[in-house]
Scaffold this motif. Structure first.
Motif, PDB file in Angstrom:
ATOM      1  N   VAL A   1     -74.141  -1.169  39.776  1.00 48.58           N
ATOM      2  CA  VAL A   1     -73.049  -2.067  39.352  1.00 48.58           C
ATOM      3  C   VAL A   1     -73.562  -3.168  38.421  1.00 48.58           C
ATOM      4  O   VAL A   1     -74.557  -3.832  38.715  1.00 48.58           O
ATOM      5  CB  VAL A   1     -72.315  -2.672  40.572  1.00 48.58           C
ATOM      6  CG1 VAL A   1     -71.368  -3.801  40.150  1.00 48.58           C
ATOM      7  CG2 VAL A   1     -71.548  -1.595  41.323  1.00 48.58           C
TER       8      VAL A   1
ATOM      9  N   CYS B   1     -77.300   7.593  43.152  1.00 50.60           N
ATOM     10  CA  CYS B   1     -76.544   8.808  43.478  1.00 50.60           C
ATOM     11  C   CYS B   1     -76.094   9.452  42.176  1.00 50.60           C
ATOM     12  O   CYS B   1     -76.259   8.861  41.103  1.00 50.60           O
ATOM     13  CB  CYS B   1     -75.310   8.469  44.324  1.00 50.60           C
ATOM     14  SG  CYS B   1     -73.977   7.658  43.399  1.00 50.60           S
ATOM     15  N   ASP B   2     -75.514  10.646  42.267  1.00 54.98           N
ATOM     16  CA  ASP B   2     -74.910  11.203  41.059  1.00 54.98           C
ATOM     17  C   ASP B   2     -73.435  11.510  41.294  1.00 54.98           C
ATOM     18  O   ASP B   2     -72.856  12.380  40.667  1.00 54.98           O
ATOM     19  CB  ASP B   2     -75.679  12.436  40.571  1.00 54.98           C
ATOM     20  CG  ASP B   2     -75.752  13.524  41.609  1.00 54.98           C
ATOM     21  OD1 ASP B   2     -75.113  13.378  42.674  1.00 54.98           O
ATOM     22  OD2 ASP B   2     -76.439  14.538  41.363  1.00 54.98           O
ATOM     23  N   THR B   3     -72.845  10.775  42.236  1.00 57.38           N
ATOM     24  CA  THR B   3     -71.440  11.022  42.573  1.00 57.38           C
ATOM     25  C   THR B   3     -70.576   9.775  42.436  1.00 57.38           C
ATOM     26  O   THR B   3     -69.457   9.737  42.935  1.00 57.38           O
ATOM     27  CB  THR B   3     -71.335  11.552  44.016  1.00 57.38           C
ATOM     28  OG1 THR B   3     -72.070  10.648  44.865  1.00 57.38           O
ATOM     29  CG2 THR B   3     -71.911  12.937  44.159  1.00 57.38           C
ATOM     30  N   SER B   4     -71.104   8.729  41.812  1.00 55.51           N
ATOM     31  CA  SER B   4     -70.348   7.491  41.589  1.00 55.51           C
ATOM     32  C   SER B   4     -69.972   6.768  42.873  1.00 55.51           C
ATOM     33  O   SER B   4     -68.988   6.037  42.901  1.00 55.51           O
ATOM     34  CB  SER B   4     -69.074   7.761  40.772  1.00 55.51           C
ATOM     35  OG  SER B   4     -69.418   8.383  39.568  1.00 55.51           O
ATOM     36  N   GLN B   5     -70.731   6.961  43.925  1.00 57.26           N
ATOM     37  CA  GLN B   5     -70.330   6.410  45.215  1.00 57.26           C
ATOM     38  C   GLN B   5     -71.193   5.281  45.754  1.00 57.26           C
ATOM     39  O   GLN B   5     -70.760   4.567  46.652  1.00 57.26           O
ATOM     40  CB  GLN B   5     -70.299   7.539  46.263  1.00 57.26           C
ATOM     41  CG  GLN B   5     -69.061   8.397  46.146  1.00 57.26           C
ATOM     42  CD  GLN B   5     -69.121   9.614  47.037  1.00 57.26           C
ATOM     43  OE1 GLN B   5     -70.112  10.339  47.054  1.00 57.26           O
ATOM     44  NE2 GLN B   5     -68.061   9.844  47.795  1.00 57.26           N
TER      45      GLN B   5
ATOM     46  N   CYS C   1     -73.188   3.862  35.936  1.00 57.76           N
ATOM     47  CA  CYS C   1     -73.481   5.301  35.894  1.00 57.76           C
ATOM     48  C   CYS C   1     -72.221   6.096  35.619  1.00 57.76           C
ATOM     49  O   CYS C   1     -72.271   7.314  35.497  1.00 57.76           O
ATOM     50  CB  CYS C   1     -74.063   5.770  37.228  1.00 57.76           C
ATOM     51  SG  CYS C   1     -72.813   5.888  38.526  1.00 57.76           S
ATOM     52  N   THR C   2     -71.066   5.424  35.588  1.00 58.09           N
ATOM     53  CA  THR C   2     -69.796   6.130  35.438  1.00 58.09           C
ATOM     54  C   THR C   2     -69.075   5.604  34.212  1.00 58.09           C
ATOM     55  O   THR C   2     -67.860   5.472  34.181  1.00 58.09           O
ATOM     56  CB  THR C   2     -68.959   6.001  36.736  1.00 58.09           C
ATOM     57  OG1 THR C   2     -69.811   6.300  37.840  1.00 58.09           O
ATOM     58  CG2 THR C   2     -67.798   6.974  36.785  1.00 58.09           C
ATOM     59  N   MET C   3     -69.870   5.265  33.207  1.00 61.24           N
ATOM     60  CA  MET C   3     -69.328   4.742  31.968  1.00 61.24           C
ATOM     61  C   MET C   3     -70.306   5.145  30.869  1.00 61.24           C
ATOM     62  O   MET C   3     -71.529   5.079  31.066  1.00 61.24           O
ATOM     63  CB  MET C   3     -69.272   3.223  32.100  1.00 61.24           C
ATOM     64  CG  MET C   3     -68.660   2.505  30.945  1.00 61.24           C
ATOM     65  SD  MET C   3     -68.403   0.771  31.381  1.00 61.24           S
ATOM     66  CE  MET C   3     -67.626   0.226  29.871  1.00 61.24           C
ATOM     67  N   LEU C   4     -69.789   5.571  29.737  1.00 63.95           N
ATOM     68  CA  LEU C   4     -70.658   5.866  28.609  1.00 63.95           C
ATOM     69  C   LEU C   4     -71.076   4.549  27.971  1.00 63.95           C
ATOM     70  O   LEU C   4     -70.304   3.589  27.948  1.00 63.95           O
ATOM     71  CB  LEU C   4     -69.923   6.716  27.576  1.00 63.95           C
ATOM     72  CG  LEU C   4     -69.398   8.067  28.047  1.00 63.95           C
ATOM     73  CD1 LEU C   4     -68.542   8.712  26.954  1.00 63.95           C
ATOM     74  CD2 LEU C   4     -70.562   8.991  28.427  1.00 63.95           C
TER      75      LEU C   4
ATOM     76  N   LEU D   1     -75.260   7.380  29.207  1.00 68.62           N
ATOM     77  CA  LEU D   1     -74.522   6.513  30.132  1.00 68.62           C
ATOM     78  C   LEU D   1     -74.930   5.062  29.905  1.00 68.62           C
ATOM     79  O   LEU D   1     -76.048   4.781  29.444  1.00 68.62           O
ATOM     80  CB  LEU D   1     -74.834   6.907  31.579  1.00 68.62           C
ATOM     81  CG  LEU D   1     -74.381   8.304  31.993  1.00 68.62           C
ATOM     82  CD1 LEU D   1     -74.996   8.685  33.342  1.00 68.62           C
ATOM     83  CD2 LEU D   1     -72.864   8.388  32.052  1.00 68.62           C
TER      84      LEU D   1
ATOM     85  N   VAL E   1     -68.426  -3.005  37.306  1.00 69.28           N
ATOM     86  CA  VAL E   1     -68.193  -1.575  37.087  1.00 69.28           C
ATOM     87  C   VAL E   1     -69.469  -0.812  37.425  1.00 69.28           C
ATOM     88  O   VAL E   1     -70.556  -1.381  37.448  1.00 69.28           O
ATOM     89  CB  VAL E   1     -67.786  -1.262  35.627  1.00 69.28           C
ATOM     90  CG1 VAL E   1     -66.530  -2.011  35.227  1.00 69.28           C
ATOM     91  CG2 VAL E   1     -68.920  -1.578  34.664  1.00 69.28           C
ATOM     92  N   LYS E   2     -69.301   0.493  37.653  1.00 66.63           N
ATOM     93  CA  LYS E   2     -70.459   1.337  37.932  1.00 66.63           C
ATOM     94  C   LYS E   2     -71.010   1.836  36.596  1.00 66.63           C
ATOM     95  O   LYS E   2     -70.359   2.630  35.905  1.00 66.63           O
ATOM     96  CB  LYS E   2     -70.041   2.492  38.835  1.00 66.63           C
ATOM     97  CG  LYS E   2     -69.667   1.986  40.228  1.00 66.63           C
ATOM     98  CD  LYS E   2     -69.129   3.064  41.139  1.00 66.63           C
ATOM     99  CE  LYS E   2     -68.906   2.477  42.530  1.00 66.63           C
ATOM    100  NZ  LYS E   2     -68.204   3.414  43.435  1.00 66.63           N
TER     101      LYS E   2
END
Ligand code: FAD
Ligand code: FES
Ligand code: FES
Lengths: 154, 265
Positions: free
Chosen positions: A49, A40-44, A60-63, A22, A57-58
């Motif tokens: 950021v 978190c591990d739910t992108s919330q 943790c929610t992007m490679l 990630l 962007v988050k």
């Protein structure tokens, strides 16, 4: 493994990583920039950021591979010549943090929000903070700090 | 996350070729659904084909009486587009209300409808505006596209290229957000246009987004909040979970439909 390269806080950065790495792992584990947090591990929660090509962007929610060639800005890249960024200064001034865990994400979100919406009001700030969770402050002082910074930066 | 092979093609043709060659590939667009899914190990693709670098999927074009939006267009781009705001303001508002700013900076139109989450917003706009979904293989009417919870008419290796949204005369979207996840508990999209009247509901149906013909007929006769105020859907077939019962969602559909018609003017 393959080499992923990007610019982080104005400096070139590359590392040989697995495809599943990630962006936040690249930043923290490969570059040692641990100001960007994982809450978190739910992108919330938004603790992770960062800005990629100027947009919040988050991470943790992007490679990491998705950011190949991009300009990345993390919390470490905000202060200039030892001077806090106006948003950082406002968080300190208005007591916009307690434990500080959410703060890097809050500040990166706030900088992006002020860039997009220079004429912020309280309702807009609260709405824009939809993706950032703070367990400590009750948000009031975070909102105050962001409003003060946006005034200052006008 | 399980290990996978990653590719980032620059053209649709390359993406199609890579999808054709791979064992069990998955398309990656904005990643706002797929990456959380991979992180939870709920999917184990052999190959991840990232279409985020394909420029021909990222556009908004107003032409004649419709707007064409590329599948790779981010929610934030749609929300801010002057063309969308002018010709289809309800769609701009809907895109601007998806998730949070960081999600809107990454998430795409194509990813949202391909995923067909039962609480997602874009499926309601597609169904509520009689949209046409263009893929690398064919054109699919919105009425034929959404097949059930997380299910669509898409076949293996088929990539959504763009969605055509005809301009409505009147339209509005109203959603009642789940206070925790902020996804729609119930979202209702209403429109009036060359296609007649459409009422599409997301968040409530066990099979995902659906139309309410009774409300459509009533609004065709008289376009006013009162026309739908008395129409109550049966709770059967609606979602029930810890956030609300099926009866509660049935009630919300009427309330949100009324508000949407009022907002559409
Ligand atoms: C915190 C959070 C809050 C959110 N809140 C909302 C909300 O309120 N409302 C809402 O509607 N959504 C919400 N979302 C989901 C968000 O809108 C996603 O962006 C969207 O559902 C998926 O788009 P994506 O581009 O990120 O797709 P990805 O995650 O990359 O892909 C999703 C799926 O679509 C497939 N796919 C992607 N593009 C194509 C294509 N062009 N052709 C064929 N298949 C394709 C992928 O293979 C995958 O199966 C939220 C997400 C998060 C993380
Ligand atoms: S760590 Fe990225 S959203 Fe929580
Ligand atoms: S200051 Fe502790 S989580 Fe926000």
């Amino acid at each position: 493994m393959s080499v992923v390269s990007m610019t982080v806080n104005g400096k070139p950065a590359s590392a040989d990583v697995e495809a599943r790495t990630l962006l936040v792992q690249f930043i923290r584990d490969e570059l040692g920039l641990t100001g960007t947090h994982v809450g978190c591990d739910t992108s919330q929660c938004g603790a992770c950021v960062v800005h990629v090509d100027g947009r919040a962007v988050k991470s943790c929610t992007m490679l990491a591979a998705q950011a190949e060639g991009a300009e990345v800005l993390t919390i470490e890249g905000l202060a200039k010549n030892g001077e806090l960024h106006p948003v950082q200064a406002a968080f300190r001034e208005h007591h916009g943090l307690q434990c500080g865990f959410c703060t890097p994400g809050m500040i990166m979100t706030a900088v992006d929000m002020i860039r997009r919406k220079p004429d912020l009001d309280e309702e807009t700030v609260r709405e824009e903070l939809d993706g950032n969770i703070c367990r400590c402050t009750g948000y009031h002082n975070i909102v105050k700090a962001i409003l003060a910074a946006s005034q200052e930066m006008r | 996350m399980y290990q996978f092979h990653y590719e980032r093609p620059k053209t649709l043709a390359d993406a199609e070729a890579l999808l054709g060659k791979a064992d069990d590939p998955k398309i990656l667009a904005g990643g706002q659904t797929l990456i959380p899914t991979l992180k939870q190990r709920l999917a184990m693709p052999s190959d991840v084909i990232d279409i985020g670098g394909i420029k021909e999927l990222d556009f908004i074009r107003a032409e004649g009486d419709a707007i064409m939006i590329g599948a790779g267009t981010r929610h934030a781009t749609v929300a801010q587009s002057a063309d969308v705001q002018k010709h289809n303001p309800a769609l701009a508002v809907l895109a601007g209300g998806i998730g949070d700013p960081a999600v809107r900076h990454m998430g795409t139109l194509g990813g949202s409808i391909a995923n067909n989450d039962p609480a997602a917003d874009y499926p309601a706009a597609c169904l509520g505006l009689d949209a046409k979904i263009h893929t690398t293989k064919r054109l699919i009417e919105a009425d034929e596209f959404f097949k059930g919870m997380f299910e669509t008419a898409l076949q293996d290796g088929e990539i959504i290229k763009e969605v055509t949204f005809p301009h409505p005369e009147k339209a509005a979207y109203m959603k009642f957000r789940n206070p925790a996840s902020r996804y729609a508990m119930v979202g209702v999209f209403v429109s009036k246009g060359p296609w007649g009247v459409r009422v599409a509901v997301t968040g409530a149906g066990q099979n995902g987004v659906f139309r309410v013909s009774e409300m459509e007929e009533a609004l065709a006769k008289s376009w006013s909040p009162d026309a739908v105020a008395g129409i109550k859907l049966p709770a059967k077939g609606l979602n029930a979970d810890l956030h609300g019962t099926a009866e509660y969602r049935a009630h919300l559909i009427t309330v949100m439909a009324k508000r949407a018609v009022a907002a559409a003017g």
